[in-house]
Design a protein around this motif. Sequence first.
Motif, PDB file in Angstrom:
ATOM      1  N   UNK A   1      -7.153  -1.954 -10.303  1.00  0.00           N
ATOM      2  CA  UNK A   1      -7.049  -1.378 -11.635  1.00  0.00           C
ATOM      3  C   UNK A   1      -6.682   0.100 -11.562  1.00  0.00           C
ATOM      4  N   UNK A   2      -7.306   0.837 -10.631  1.00  0.00           N
ATOM      5  CA  UNK A   2      -6.983   2.259 -10.464  1.00  0.00           C
ATOM      6  C   UNK A   2      -5.524   2.446 -10.052  1.00  0.00           C
ATOM      7  N   UNK A   3      -5.026   1.585  -9.182  1.00  0.00           N
ATOM      8  CA  UNK A   3      -3.633   1.695  -8.744  1.00  0.00           C
ATOM      9  C   UNK A   3      -2.675   1.447  -9.900  1.00  0.00           C
TER      10      UNK A   3
ATOM     11  N   UNK B   1       9.466   4.897 -10.440  1.00  0.00           N
ATOM     12  CA  UNK B   1       9.572   5.636  -9.181  1.00  0.00           C
ATOM     13  C   UNK B   1       9.189   4.723  -8.019  1.00  0.00           C
ATOM     14  N   UNK B   2       9.662   5.049  -6.810  1.00  0.00           N
ATOM     15  CA  UNK B   2       9.291   4.220  -5.655  1.00  0.00           C
ATOM     16  C   UNK B   2       7.785   4.129  -5.476  1.00  0.00           C
TER      17      UNK B   2
ATOM     18  N   UNK C   1       2.763   1.079  -6.129  1.00  0.00           N
ATOM     19  CA  UNK C   1       1.377   1.030  -6.583  1.00  0.00           C
ATOM     20  C   UNK C   1       1.131  -0.189  -7.465  1.00  0.00           C
ATOM     21  N   UNK C   2       2.095  -0.518  -8.302  1.00  0.00           N
ATOM     22  CA  UNK C   2       1.949  -1.689  -9.163  1.00  0.00           C
ATOM     23  C   UNK C   2       1.846  -2.955  -8.331  1.00  0.00           C
ATOM     24  N   UNK C   3       2.746  -3.082  -7.342  1.00  0.00           N
ATOM     25  CA  UNK C   3       2.741  -4.279  -6.495  1.00  0.00           C
ATOM     26  C   UNK C   3       1.436  -4.400  -5.713  1.00  0.00           C
TER      27      UNK C   3
END
Length: 399
Positions: free
Chosen positions: A96-98, A109-110, A115-117
């Motif tokens: 969740x934090x990521x 952005x890269x 971070x989402x993945x």
Amino acid sequence: MDFNVKKLASDAGVFFTRAVQFTEEKLGQAEKTELDAHLENLIARADCTKNWTEKILRQTEILLQPNPSARIEEFFYEKLDRKIPSRTTNGELLGQYMLEAAKDFGPGTPYGSTLITVGEYQKKLGGAEREFLQSSAVSFLTPLRNFLEGDWRTISKERRLLENRRLDLDVCKTRLKKAKLAEAKAAAAPDFQETRPRNYVLSASASALWSEEVDKAEHELRVAQTEFDRQAEVTRLLLEGISSTHVNHLRCLREFVEAQTVYYAQCQQFMQELQKELSRFPNAFAVNPSTSGLSVGSSPISSSSGAPLGTSSPHRPTISSNALEPGTLKIEEVQPPATGTRKAKVLYDYDAADTSELSLLADELITVYTVPGMDPDWLIGERGNQKGKVPVTYLELLS
């Protein structure tokens, strides 16, 4: 309230005689009835089962929930017979934090997209952990706890009752022994002198009284022996049930291992899928050239990728066909840029695969830089007059 003074006095008397018998046994002043060897072995086996079950239960709780505050909270919920509230796992919280960080950094952005993945897969890992914890609590922890709080309490109660019956039996044996000694003494003491007929009558009367006392003591001994044998049989049957407990705990242990197997298999699957997702974006780990200290147009260097975790040597990176543009530059013709050179500490020994590479020794310092067109997994390294390509994963970039 029905307050029976006679019963209270009787119970107090029984307790006192048991206490006296127990104390004299400890001091070696009274005989003690020993249990048969089979029953003693069953008791020792039951104690061993109880002690190890407590240790296994306690350590499994620590394994599944390392947070002592959370374990105390769950303990109170169980004692109050209330449902334990669902708690977010650390993996789900990290995910969740990521995801929230990716929104601030920009999902385009890269770093943000990565971070989402990673965050999504961390939440998957957390969900798998939640299922594992729930399954382990039901299939393993609960049966162990039920044994300690149910079966073992019954066994302990019957064992205490058996110990009381044994004390009562030994008290009766001691009483009978004393009565027989007094009877024998009274029978040997009568005075048959004609001048003292009164003493003879008294002695005969005392002998008769002790004879009655012996009969009474023998009757009490038979009753005590019967109650002791009955309680010993009840206790023996309960203790023999420990074998069934072992069978049940064995089944629970297998289910616990099965739950672990499923959980770790899910974790491995998620991590493999995550690696495949990340491999689609090989340049996502490169830092911004404006912050790397390199000249514009050169391939960026990732300091994080240059400091691998662990103590074992990393895999040798694959040599790309465009690691250094063939036909345009030769390694000996490569010159360091005016700006952008950095110092690096070698983490592991590295043997050069060909003349274009530079062999490395662990803990030495070299100068590194990159040139346009190089694979980001490689740098140009210089040590004195020696020069060659070096893998980034073997280095810790210092400046």
